[in-house]
Enzyme design. Sequence first.
Site, PDB file in Angstrom:
ATOM      1  N   TYR A 185       0.817  -1.213   0.000  1.00 45.31           N
ATOM      2  CA  TYR A 185       0.000   0.000   0.000  1.00 45.31           C
ATOM      3  C   TYR A 185       0.853   1.266   0.000  1.00 45.31           C
ATOM      4  O   TYR A 185       0.576   2.207   0.736  1.00 45.31           O
ATOM      5  CB  TYR A 185      -0.974  -0.014   1.193  1.00 45.31           C
ATOM      6  N   TYR A 188     -12.737  -7.534   5.825  1.00 43.13           N
ATOM      7  CA  TYR A 188     -11.479  -7.630   5.082  1.00 43.13           C
ATOM      8  C   TYR A 188     -11.158  -9.106   4.880  1.00 43.13           C
ATOM      9  O   TYR A 188     -11.156  -9.877   5.844  1.00 43.13           O
ATOM     10  CB  TYR A 188     -10.319  -6.940   5.821  1.00 43.13           C
ATOM     11  N   ASP A 212     -14.030 -16.628   8.074  1.00 46.32           N
ATOM     12  CA  ASP A 212     -12.631 -16.269   7.846  1.00 46.32           C
ATOM     13  C   ASP A 212     -12.000 -15.969   9.208  1.00 46.32           C
ATOM     14  O   ASP A 212     -12.200 -14.891   9.767  1.00 46.32           O
ATOM     15  CB  ASP A 212     -12.575 -15.049   6.909  1.00 46.32           C
ATOM     16  N   LYS A 215      -2.426 -16.519   8.978  1.00 50.88           N
ATOM     17  CA  LYS A 215      -1.671 -15.647   9.893  1.00 50.88           C
ATOM     18  C   LYS A 215      -0.924 -16.395  10.998  1.00 50.88           C
ATOM     19  O   LYS A 215       0.195 -16.827  10.767  1.00 50.88           O
ATOM     20  CB  LYS A 215      -2.594 -14.564  10.441  1.00 50.88           C
TER      21      LYS A 215
HETATM   22  C1  LIG Z   1      -4.798 -10.935   6.713  1.00 53.41           C
HETATM   23  C2  LIG Z   1      -6.138 -11.442   6.385  1.00 53.41           C
HETATM   24  C3  LIG Z   1      -6.415 -12.076   5.162  1.00 53.41           C
HETATM   25  C4  LIG Z   1      -5.383 -12.174   4.051  1.00 53.41           C
HETATM   26  O1  LIG Z   1      -4.292 -12.943   4.412  1.00 53.41           O
HETATM   27  P1  LIG Z   1      -2.903 -12.771   3.598  1.00 53.41           P
HETATM   28  O2  LIG Z   1      -2.022 -13.819   4.194  1.00 53.41           O
HETATM   29  O3  LIG Z   1      -2.452 -11.373   3.846  1.00 53.41           O
HETATM   30  O4  LIG Z   1      -3.208 -13.021   2.168  1.00 53.41           O
HETATM   31  C5  LIG Z   1      -7.684 -12.577   4.949  1.00 53.41           C
HETATM   32  N1  LIG Z   1      -8.641 -12.472   5.891  1.00 53.41           N
HETATM   33  C6  LIG Z   1      -8.409 -11.880   7.077  1.00 53.41           C
HETATM   34  C7  LIG Z   1      -9.513 -11.816   8.085  1.00 53.41           C
HETATM   35  C8  LIG Z   1      -7.165 -11.338   7.365  1.00 53.41           C
HETATM   36  O5  LIG Z   1      -6.955 -10.726   8.536  1.00 53.41           O
END
Ligand SMILES: *Cc1c(COP(=O)(O)O)cnc(C)c1O
Length: 429
Positions: free
Chosen positions: A21, A149, A250, A279
């Site tokens: 970014y 997100y 997610d 993560k």
């Molecule tokens: C960070 C994140 C992603 C994307 O993961 P990357 O490893 O950066 O591609 C997707 N969903 C959530 C909720 C996230 O916090």
Amino acid sequence: MTDNAWDNLQRGDSEAIWHPYAPAVGGPDVFPVVSASGVRLELADGRQLIDGMASWWCAIHGYNHPVLNRAVESQLHAVSHVMFGGLTHPPAVKLAQMLVKLTPPGLDRVFFSDSGSVAVEVAMKMAIQYWHGLNRPEKHKLLALRNGYHGDTIGAMSLCDPVTGMHYLFGDTLPKQLFAPAPQCSFDGPCTDAEMAEITTLLSDHSHEIAAVVLEPIVQGAGGMRFYSPEYLVKVRALCDHYDVLLIFDEIATGFGRTGKLFALEHAGVVPDILCLGKALTGGYMTLAATLCNERICSGISNSEAGAFMHGPTFMANPLACATAIASIQLLLSQPWQRTVQRLQTELAAGLAPARKLESVAEVRTLGAIGVIELKEPVDMRVVQPLFVERGVWVRPFGKLVYAMPPYVMGSADVATLTAAMVDVVAQL
Ligand SMILES: *Cc1c(COP(=O)(O)O)cnc(C)c1O
């Protein structure tokens, strides 16, 4: 390292590297890190920073951890990578079994991938292929939440908040999804039926074309660091069942203890059809993600025209990453991590409380090992970032949010330093 080394790194970086970014040329200064240990990052000039970000929420055990180092080293001597088509290996099998066991019953099959965004793409493709298998290919849209997100690839981006997710920049390339309002109910509060009105209408009007609802349970992360009521999840699950729509959680940000439960879905006791993890999966050592699904998805996809799930990353189930993930999960579970996260919540709340009195602050909130100061106006990163570094902490705000998601190993004194710096810097703005 000398001043010269610092300058060389910064110059070399600015000449050849693109940062997230950021513009290619003329972006804010970046700070060279040469090593890291525990909760401290060491800069090229010898300064140490207390890391309040856990490297975008991943490094839950801190840096240079002997247990994780050993896991990488021993796997390195066995096999560092091997293709996953037609082959398997012990770390993948063991990690998959662990994930199946740790997640709620039903989520029994694991698809490994190499990053969170890809895990989300995989979840989307699973949901779409599932409805193909049931001869309902018109059910191919996703219903996501505002302020969500889910990653930066095209598919994942189409699920991000349509305003802050910058959808307008990518025009018709992004698939058009449906969006329900972000939950307004607080974490401790009830979730009223009125709150569910709009998502109910969307589902009742569009369920014929919706493959799945996708959301971040309990905490909306990069889309606003917002916490909401577990009751919301209970109600969404009921709506999905009623309208025959799949549910995708997610948990890339919330998984592995961050909210005080191993997975945030445990606050609600709700089980999705598909679950994305990433993560903190490897304790921040390596990039690895996983998408888990239930038997319903597996058999639906088996019945689809392709007969197989159509995805396969080159670095799928990388053995080094799987071995590190196993070690990271075992390390987490071998200690009283709930107590640790509870302590961090208490200390973050106490440390950030003075910010409530500041004119520029809209709200201060904490949940698990997440502490957030929400400002009334967005911060100027060029001004704010050096102020944190001068105070010996690494905090990377975005928009109106100055927040901490520290490694769980952070001690009380360091949390106090970190939160005091956050309050101090915000007071200066
Ligand atoms: C960070 C994140 C992603 C994307 O993961 P990357 O490893 O950066 O591609 C997707 N969903 C959530 C909720 C996230 O916090």
